[in-house]
Write a protein that holds these residues in place. Structure first.
Motif, PDB file in Angstrom:
ATOM      1  N   VAL A 101      -0.219  -9.430  -3.432  1.00  0.00           N
ATOM      2  CA  VAL A 101       0.987  -9.756  -3.770  1.00  0.00           C
ATOM      3  C   VAL A 101       1.307 -11.071  -3.682  1.00  0.00           C
ATOM      4  O   VAL A 101       1.118 -11.808  -2.532  1.00  0.00           O
ATOM      5  CB  VAL A 101       1.995  -8.755  -3.238  1.00  0.00           C
ATOM      6  N   ASN A 102       2.079 -11.610  -4.639  1.00  0.00           N
ATOM      7  CA  ASN A 102       2.325 -13.252  -4.425  1.00  0.00           C
ATOM      8  C   ASN A 102       3.819 -13.313  -4.471  1.00  0.00           C
ATOM      9  O   ASN A 102       4.361 -14.426  -4.458  1.00  0.00           O
ATOM     10  CB  ASN A 102       1.561 -13.920  -5.454  1.00  0.00           C
ATOM     11  N   VAL A 103       4.580 -12.425  -4.581  1.00  0.00           N
ATOM     12  CA  VAL A 103       6.235 -12.621  -4.193  1.00  0.00           C
ATOM     13  C   VAL A 103       6.585 -11.271  -3.595  1.00  0.00           C
ATOM     14  O   VAL A 103       6.580 -10.165  -3.969  1.00  0.00           O
ATOM     15  CB  VAL A 103       7.117 -12.635  -5.654  1.00  0.00           C
ATOM     16  N   MET A 104       7.058 -11.654  -2.298  1.00  0.00           N
ATOM     17  CA  MET A 104       7.562 -10.304  -1.453  1.00  0.00           C
ATOM     18  C   MET A 104       9.102 -10.603  -1.770  1.00  0.00           C
ATOM     19  O   MET A 104       9.694 -11.538  -1.568  1.00  0.00           O
ATOM     20  CB  MET A 104       7.202 -10.821   0.225  1.00  0.00           C
ATOM     21  N   CYS A 105       9.767  -9.056  -1.950  1.00  0.00           N
ATOM     22  CA  CYS A 105      11.061  -9.019  -2.158  1.00  0.00           C
ATOM     23  C   CYS A 105      11.643  -8.373  -0.835  1.00  0.00           C
ATOM     24  O   CYS A 105      11.153  -7.487  -0.469  1.00  0.00           O
ATOM     25  CB  CYS A 105      11.296  -8.474  -3.250  1.00  0.00           C
ATOM     26  N   ILE A 106      12.731  -8.930  -0.358  1.00  0.00           N
ATOM     27  CA  ILE A 106      13.315  -8.222   0.709  1.00  0.00           C
ATOM     28  C   ILE A 106      14.936  -8.109   0.288  1.00  0.00           C
ATOM     29  O   ILE A 106      15.556  -8.773  -0.327  1.00  0.00           O
ATOM     30  CB  ILE A 106      13.475  -9.224   1.965  1.00  0.00           C
ATOM     31  N   GLY A 107      15.261  -6.840   0.952  1.00  0.00           N
ATOM     32  CA  GLY A 107      16.817  -6.709   0.522  1.00  0.00           C
ATOM     33  C   GLY A 107      17.740  -6.810   1.840  1.00  0.00           C
ATOM     34  O   GLY A 107      17.562  -6.226   2.974  1.00  0.00           O
ATOM     35  N   ALA A 108      18.719  -7.720   1.742  1.00  0.00           N
ATOM     36  CA  ALA A 108      19.567  -8.183   2.686  1.00  0.00           C
ATOM     37  C   ALA A 108      20.452  -7.109   3.250  1.00  0.00           C
ATOM     38  O   ALA A 108      21.018  -7.101   4.349  1.00  0.00           O
ATOM     39  CB  ALA A 108      20.196  -9.412   2.247  1.00  0.00           C
ATOM     40  N   GLN A 109      20.770  -6.007   2.354  1.00  0.00           N
ATOM     41  CA  GLN A 109      21.573  -4.905   2.622  1.00  0.00           C
ATOM     42  C   GLN A 109      20.724  -3.786   3.178  1.00  0.00           C
ATOM     43  O   GLN A 109      21.410  -2.946   3.789  1.00  0.00           O
ATOM     44  CB  GLN A 109      22.302  -4.508   1.257  1.00  0.00           C
ATOM     45  N   ILE A 110      19.288  -3.896   3.235  1.00  0.00           N
ATOM     46  CA  ILE A 110      18.633  -2.795   3.831  1.00  0.00           C
ATOM     47  C   ILE A 110      18.098  -3.129   5.235  1.00  0.00           C
ATOM     48  O   ILE A 110      17.918  -2.518   6.294  1.00  0.00           O
ATOM     49  CB  ILE A 110      17.607  -2.560   2.899  1.00  0.00           C
ATOM     50  N   VAL A 111      17.723  -4.347   5.431  1.00  0.00           N
ATOM     51  CA  VAL A 111      16.864  -4.816   6.727  1.00  0.00           C
ATOM     52  C   VAL A 111      17.818  -5.957   7.371  1.00  0.00           C
ATOM     53  O   VAL A 111      18.481  -6.949   6.661  1.00  0.00           O
ATOM     54  CB  VAL A 111      15.568  -5.396   6.443  1.00  0.00           C
ATOM     55  N   GLY A 112      17.477  -5.890   8.586  1.00  0.00           N
ATOM     56  CA  GLY A 112      18.373  -7.077   9.511  1.00  0.00           C
ATOM     57  C   GLY A 112      17.535  -8.041   9.519  1.00  0.00           C
ATOM     58  O   GLY A 112      16.220  -8.218   9.208  1.00  0.00           O
ATOM     59  N   ALA A 113      17.882  -9.239  10.234  1.00  0.00           N
ATOM     60  CA  ALA A 113      17.173 -10.565  10.627  1.00  0.00           C
ATOM     61  C   ALA A 113      15.916 -10.377  11.384  1.00  0.00           C
ATOM     62  O   ALA A 113      15.015 -10.842  11.037  1.00  0.00           O
ATOM     63  CB  ALA A 113      18.139 -11.410  11.224  1.00  0.00           C
ATOM     64  N   TRP A 114      15.818  -9.496  12.309  1.00  0.00           N
ATOM     65  CA  TRP A 114      14.731  -9.355  13.207  1.00  0.00           C
ATOM     66  C   TRP A 114      13.725  -8.672  12.338  1.00  0.00           C
ATOM     67  O   TRP A 114      12.399  -9.079  12.386  1.00  0.00           O
ATOM     68  CB  TRP A 114      15.040  -8.564  14.434  1.00  0.00           C
ATOM     69  N   LEU A 115      13.916  -7.566  11.579  1.00  0.00           N
ATOM     70  CA  LEU A 115      12.880  -7.237  10.918  1.00  0.00           C
ATOM     71  C   LEU A 115      12.423  -8.079   9.581  1.00  0.00           C
ATOM     72  O   LEU A 115      11.152  -8.415   9.376  1.00  0.00           O
ATOM     73  CB  LEU A 115      13.255  -5.718  10.577  1.00  0.00           C
ATOM     74  N   ALA A 116      13.370  -8.637   9.042  1.00  0.00           N
ATOM     75  CA  ALA A 116      12.992  -9.678   8.006  1.00  0.00           C
ATOM     76  C   ALA A 116      11.999 -10.636   8.483  1.00  0.00           C
ATOM     77  O   ALA A 116      11.126 -10.930   7.591  1.00  0.00           O
ATOM     78  CB  ALA A 116      14.484 -10.283   7.584  1.00  0.00           C
ATOM     79  N   VAL A 117      12.319 -11.395   9.541  1.00  0.00           N
ATOM     80  CA  VAL A 117      11.385 -12.378   9.949  1.00  0.00           C
ATOM     81  C   VAL A 117       9.809 -11.887  10.481  1.00  0.00           C
ATOM     82  O   VAL A 117       8.903 -12.307  10.259  1.00  0.00           O
ATOM     83  CB  VAL A 117      11.869 -13.178  11.270  1.00  0.00           C
ATOM     84  N   ASP A 118       9.674 -10.557  10.830  1.00  0.00           N
ATOM     85  CA  ASP A 118       8.554 -10.082  11.022  1.00  0.00           C
ATOM     86  C   ASP A 118       7.805  -9.623  10.060  1.00  0.00           C
ATOM     87  O   ASP A 118       6.603  -9.730   9.755  1.00  0.00           O
ATOM     88  CB  ASP A 118       8.851  -8.697  12.026  1.00  0.00           C
ATOM     89  N   LEU A 119       8.756  -9.127   8.845  1.00  0.00           N
ATOM     90  CA  LEU A 119       8.123  -8.876   7.520  1.00  0.00           C
ATOM     91  C   LEU A 119       7.352 -10.222   6.955  1.00  0.00           C
ATOM     92  O   LEU A 119       6.361 -10.146   6.413  1.00  0.00           O
ATOM     93  CB  LEU A 119       9.183  -8.291   6.430  1.00  0.00           C
ATOM     94  N   VAL A 120       7.953 -11.229   7.032  1.00  0.00           N
ATOM     95  CA  VAL A 120       7.587 -12.505   6.478  1.00  0.00           C
ATOM     96  C   VAL A 120       6.426 -13.018   7.401  1.00  0.00           C
ATOM     97  O   VAL A 120       5.334 -13.428   6.532  1.00  0.00           O
ATOM     98  CB  VAL A 120       8.978 -13.453   6.739  1.00  0.00           C
TER      99      VAL A 120
END
Ligand SMILES: O=C[C@H](O)[C@H](O)[C@H](O)COP(=O)(O)O
Length: 148
Positions: A101-120
């Motif tokens: 995968v070369n583009v990861m997509c995140i939903g700001a209405q679904i995950v919070g900031a803490w999870l988002a940075v761990d995902l990244v």
């Protein structure tokens, strides 16, 4: 790694948090917008992110919209892009390891900031496997891109 990130208005509030985290990890990131909550169309931003990746200006991309879904649909319309919505850690790294995968997509209405940075972090620390099964499958994706 040189990265590109984009968001629509719904993803914009989370985008800066993600950018700050990526810079702390030592990566170089280009932010192609949006830059406020004024409504924009996610396909326009996803297309611009995808073009930076397919041109080689960025090694990988990240898109943030409301759910991540529209962004992934749009990015996957672009030849050479393998985009995925990743809202769990396993998918965030396995999507690169198995599917390149070369583009990861995140939903700001679904995950919070803490999870988002761990995902990244998981996404960016993963590498495409050298296993021939995964290489063969991604090659089939490339052929589908070319031939339908
Ligand atoms: O998949 C689409 C995205 O989640 C968009 O961010 C969402 O549709 C935007 O909705 P609205 O224009 O109502 O903020």
């Amino acid at each position: 790694m040189r990265l590109v990130i984009g968001s629509d208005h719904a993803g914009w509030p989370l985008k800066q948090t993600v950018i700050d985290h990526i810079r702390k990890l030592g990566h170089d990131i280009v932010d192609i917008g949006s830059y406020d909550d004024k409504p924009v169309d996610f396909p326009d931003i996803a297309r611009a992110v995808a073009q930076k990746v397919t041109s080689g200006e960025a090694a990988r991309g990240i898109m943030v919209c409301g759910t991540g879904v529209g962004a992934s649909i749009a990015a996957n319309k672009m030849k050479g892009i393998r985009a995925a919505v990743c809202h769990d850690i396993h998918s965030a790294h396995q999507s690169v390891e198995h599917d390149d995968v070369n583009v990861m997509c995140i939903g700001a209405q679904i995950v919070g900031a803490w999870l988002a940075v761990d995902l990244v972090s998981s996404y960016l620390s993963a590498e495409f496997s050298t296993d021939e099964d995964f290489r063969r499958r991604v090659e089939k994706l490339r052929v589908m891109d070319e031939q339908g």
